[in-house]
Design an enzyme around this catalytic site. Sequence first.
Site, PDB file in Angstrom:
ATOM      1  N   GLU A 191       0.798  -1.226   0.000  1.00  0.00           N
ATOM      2  CA  GLU A 191       0.000   0.000   0.000  1.00  0.00           C
ATOM      3  C   GLU A 191       0.831   1.277   0.000  1.00  0.00           C
ATOM      4  O   GLU A 191       0.303   2.354  -0.220  1.00  0.00           O
ATOM      5  CB  GLU A 191      -0.989  -0.004   1.173  1.00  0.00           C
ATOM      6  CG  GLU A 191      -0.386  -0.010   2.556  1.00  0.00           C
ATOM      7  CD  GLU A 191      -0.218  -1.416   3.113  1.00  0.00           C
ATOM      8  OE1 GLU A 191      -0.139  -2.362   2.316  1.00  0.00           O
ATOM      9  OE2 GLU A 191      -0.149  -1.549   4.361  1.00  0.00           O
ATOM     10  N   ASN A 192       2.146   1.164   0.196  1.00  0.00           N
ATOM     11  CA  ASN A 192       2.970   2.365   0.075  1.00  0.00           C
ATOM     12  C   ASN A 192       3.222   2.739  -1.378  1.00  0.00           C
ATOM     13  O   ASN A 192       3.847   3.765  -1.649  1.00  0.00           O
ATOM     14  CB  ASN A 192       4.291   2.209   0.834  1.00  0.00           C
ATOM     15  CG  ASN A 192       5.105   1.043   0.339  1.00  0.00           C
ATOM     16  OD1 ASN A 192       4.591  -0.062   0.148  1.00  0.00           O
ATOM     17  ND2 ASN A 192       6.385   1.271   0.108  1.00  0.00           N
TER      18      ASN A 192
END
Lengths: 217, 232
Positions: free
Chosen positions: A46-47
Amino acid sequence: MLTKEQIAQRIAKEVKNGYYVNLGIGIPTLVANFVRDDIEVEFQSENGILGMGPFPVDGEEDPDLINAGKQTITALPGASFFDSATSFGMIRGQHVDLTILGAMEVAQNGDIANWKIPGKMVKGMGGAMDLVASAENIIVAMMHTNRAGESKLLKQCSLPLTGVNCVKKIVTNLAVLEIKEGAFVLLERAPGVSVDDIRNATQGDLIVNGSIPEIEL
Amino acid sequence: MINKTVANVTEACQGIKDGMTFMLGGFGLSGIPENAIAELVRQNVKNVTCISNNAGVDDFGLGLLLQKHQIKKMISSYVGENAEFERQMLSGELEVELIPQGTLAQRCQAAQAGIPAFYTPAGYGTEVAEGKESREFNGKMHILESAFNADFAFVKAWKGDEAGNLIFKGTARNFNPNMCGAAKITVAEVEELVPAGTLDPNQVHIPGIFVQRIFKGEAYEKRIEQRTVRKK
C-alpha cells in the site's frame, strides 16, 4: 497443529490465478512464498507498488524501493509505482481481490481488532482500517489463542475495533473457519487436532456440520 | 515559463513560523524531504503540527524535530519506530492524532483538489468515527472526513525542472504527490534540478502549478529503515 509457515501455506491455496493481493505484516507476508508457480498473481504494497518481487540480493538494496513494512524489495516485470491516494483508491475501490492480514481478535459477526491494546503504546492503524473496510475478500491469519491461552475467536471483540462485519475467513494453527450468519463455521481442522480441541479454544459460537476434514497442504 | 526555483533551502523555507501546520511527504524514511527537515531544525521553529504518515526514527527524519521538542502535534497513521516519540506521547508533551492511512492520503488529495470533505468507509464503527457524521451509500456505512488545512507542504521528488514540474522514483513517491498543492505553499526538493524543456511533459507526475518553490537538495542520506536481502 500448524506452524506459522503452514498457516501461510494453507492460505496460499486461496490465492487464485489473476488475483491482485495485499499482504499484511507477519504471517501474511509468508504467503507469497507458497503461491503456486503456475498461476499469475500480483502483490500490492500500500505504500505504492503493484508487482512486488522478492527481497533484493545483497548489494542491490534501493532506499527508494520498499514495502509497507519498510523492508527493501524488488519490482517484477510489469510492476508499477503510484502515490498513496491512488494506492488506497485501488483498495477502497475494491480493485484488490484479496486481503490477508493478522488479528488480535475476531468476533463471530466478522468484527476485527488488530491495532490497539489499551494501556500499551499505540503505534497506529496504518492502512488496516482502509483495507478491512473495503476489501470484499478478507482472510485473517492468526494463532487460535493468545499467549495466555485465551481464545482469539470471540462472541464480541474486547479490544478497540479496526473494522466491523468484514472478516469472511480465518486460518489459524488449529482450523480453517468461515464466518456465516453470526457464527464461526468450522471447515477444516489441523492434522492431529480434534473438533473438541477447536471447540475448547473457540469462545464464540462454533458450528460443526458433519465430519470435518483435515487441512491438506 | 514561470520560474519556481529558489537558491537554497533557507529561501525555500521563508515564511515558516511557530505554530504552523506542515505536511511532510515520505513513507518511513523513504522519500522524506531531508533538506527541508534539516532547515526546520536549524531555524528551530516551535509548536508545529506535522501531517506525515510516520514520525521518523530517533535520529533521522521527523525524529530530528522531536529531539528538539519542536512538534506540538503529529497527525499520522503509524508511529511505531521512534523511542523519543513514545516518551513524549506517554508523558503528554506531544499530542498525537492517528488516522487511517488511506484517509490521510485522501485528506491531502482533497485539499489539493478543493474538495472540503468526503465520505469513506475506513474507520466506520471504530473510535476513528467518534464525533463524525456517518451516512449510508449503496448499503454500506461511511464517515465524513475533511480536507487538511496546512501552511506548508514539504515534498521530495527525484527530478524537477525550473517550472516546478516533478517526477518521482519508485516507492519514494508515496504521499509526496498528494501533498503538492495541498498547503498554502508547497516546497519541493529534488535530487536533480533541470532547465525547463528538459523533462518530457508526458512523463511529469506533478505539474508545476502545484509547486511554489523548488530547489536542489544539497545531499541525500536516504537511510534504509529495514535492510532486507535474500541469498544469491
